[in-house]
Each structure stands twice: as C-alpha cells, then as structure tokens.
Design an enzyme around this catalytic site. Sequence first.
Site, PDB file in Angstrom:
ATOM      1  N   ASN A 169       0.169  -1.709  -0.120  1.00 48.37           N
ATOM      2  CA  ASN A 169      -0.174  -0.306   0.070  1.00 48.37           C
ATOM      3  C   ASN A 169       1.275   1.159  -0.277  1.00 48.37           C
ATOM      4  OD1 ASN A 169      -1.894   2.602   1.806  1.00 48.37           O
ATOM      5  ND2 ASN A 169      -3.253   1.077   0.827  1.00 48.37           N
ATOM      6  N   ILE A 223      -5.394  -0.244  -2.287  1.00 52.64           N
ATOM      7  CA  ILE A 223      -5.769   0.638  -2.923  1.00 52.64           C
ATOM      8  C   ILE A 223      -6.879   1.221  -1.559  1.00 52.64           C
ATOM      9  CG2 ILE A 223      -6.640   2.286  -4.328  1.00 52.64           C
ATOM     10  CD1 ILE A 223      -5.713   0.738  -6.505  1.00 52.64           C
ATOM     11  N   ASP A 224      -6.817   2.052  -1.007  1.00 53.64           N
ATOM     12  CA  ASP A 224      -8.220   2.359  -0.241  1.00 53.64           C
ATOM     13  C   ASP A 224      -8.744   3.795   0.010  1.00 53.64           C
ATOM     14  OD1 ASP A 224      -6.916   0.633   2.006  1.00 53.64           O
ATOM     15  OD2 ASP A 224      -5.471   1.642   2.547  1.00 53.64           O
ATOM     16  N   VAL A 225      -9.588   3.833  -0.667  1.00 54.63           N
ATOM     17  CA  VAL A 225     -10.132   5.373  -0.603  1.00 54.63           C
ATOM     18  C   VAL A 225     -11.105   5.274   0.260  1.00 54.63           C
ATOM     19  CG1 VAL A 225     -11.542   5.633  -2.859  1.00 54.63           C
ATOM     20  CG2 VAL A 225     -10.365   4.251  -2.745  1.00 54.63           C
ATOM     21  N   TYR A 259      -5.842   6.590   0.312  1.00 49.98           N
ATOM     22  CA  TYR A 259      -5.427   7.615   0.790  1.00 49.98           C
ATOM     23  C   TYR A 259      -3.817   6.085   1.383  1.00 49.98           C
ATOM     24  CZ  TYR A 259      -8.399  11.048   2.863  1.00 49.98           C
ATOM     25  OH  TYR A 259      -9.255  12.061   3.329  1.00 49.98           O
TER      26      TYR A 259
END
Length: 260
Positions: A108, A134-136, A147
């Site tokens: 990440n 993928i952090d959204v 993020y």
Amino acid sequence: MPKSDMLRTRIIPCLQLLDQNLVKTIQFKRPSYIGDFANTARIFNELEVDELCLLGIRNTRNKTTPDFKVLKQVANECFMPLSYGGGIQDFETAKRILAMGFEKVVLNSASFRNPQLITKISEYFGSQSLIVSIDVKKGLFGRERVYSCSGTRTERYSALEWAKSVEEKGAGEILLTSINQEGTWEGFDIGLVSRIANAVNIPVIAHGGAGSIKDISAAVKDAKASAVALGSMVVYQKKGMGVLVNFPDRTELKKYLSNE
C-alpha cells in the site's frame, strides 16, 4: 478471456494484526480486540477457506517491520493460500515473506513512496505474487481520494488513476477498500468497485462493508469484482454481537453467486 472466467469467486477472510493481536476496526479507527491470531488462522484453515489475508494495520504508521515470528507461525499452521501486507517497504522484506510460504504480498504505502517496487516484485516473482491495496475515502461533496499509511495520508491520485497505474507497473490484483464502509456492515461501495473493476484487466478484490451474503453477491454480480474480502462478517456473530470466528454458509453462497 472475460474476467469472470479467469477464476472462480474467492471469499477471503481479511484479518487485521496489531501488536500480535487480531483486531477489527471501523472506518480504519477504534481497533477492537478479536483474539489470538494463531487460533483464528487455525480455525480458518479447518474451515478450508479459499484464501487468508493478513494486514498489519499500523506497521507503516508506526514505522515498524512485519512481525516475522507471527507470520512464520501462521504459515506453519495454514495450508490455504496466504497473503500479507503491512510494513513491506523493500524488496528483501517481500522476498522474506514469500520464502516463508506466503503466496502473495500486499503493498500500500510503499507503492506510492517506491513505485518501482511493484515492478521489481512482479518481474522477479510473477504478478500473481503481488496485490496492491488501494484505500479510498469519500470526503465533502462525495469527492473520492486515495489514502495511504492506514488512511492517514492523502495521495494525489483518484482511485481510477491509481488502479490503472499499478496495473501498468505489474500488480497482479487490487485489494480495493472503501474506508467509509469498512467495518460498518452496510455493504460494499458498489459504485467504486464497479468503476475500478471495469477499468482494469486484473482481478479486483472488493473490501469494506460486507454485512450479508447479498452484499457479496452485489459486489460480484453487479460490480464485477473477482473476489471479496471479509472482515466483520467472519469474526463477529452479527452486527453488535460478540466475537465468533466463522465463514458464510457455502450453500447460501452458491445460491447467491450462481449464474443459473
């Protein structure tokens, strides 16, 4: 070949590690103690789950390396495919984890700080060994942003831009997490999953918000996710109830995921 035919739908327990304990967060905050990581991994092994994903949720933020002792114990206990993310900042760390018996590593924060690491791991071990997480998060007026660092650092990319970028760099899969939905039991962000799954040619794992088998079905059938990752659903009895390590009923899963 259509993405739906590339692999059957995988239902992946996604467990959060914090200081050698299993925890569960809500929107990446307020980690609650779940139990012992080894016992939990053993239960999922006995349940013969498709895969197991472990995430060290504070390693990067706290600038700590993965707990190799914990990972070695999990690798020795489990016989299903394993993936791990959290604190992997360089090639040698990824190599060490894969040598332990983990099939995949999850990147990440390092994918932003050191994007060439994606390509290096992919070229050396094969793209199937690498998941990019993928952090959204949606902010004011529904604006989406990506993020890193456990949801504390805003990146300059949209989810769509970054998904296409990591695919080009060699990622084999994307673990797509909605921070807003994570731990809420309110269902996946279907719009987000759909946009990403239809824009890339690698499998997208939907994560964040699952509360029922119907939510799983929506992510797969409506949003075209290749797999789903489950947190709260597999460590609690139900929303608001106590800890119970479990897995969705396979007959029900077959019913809702069947194309017939």
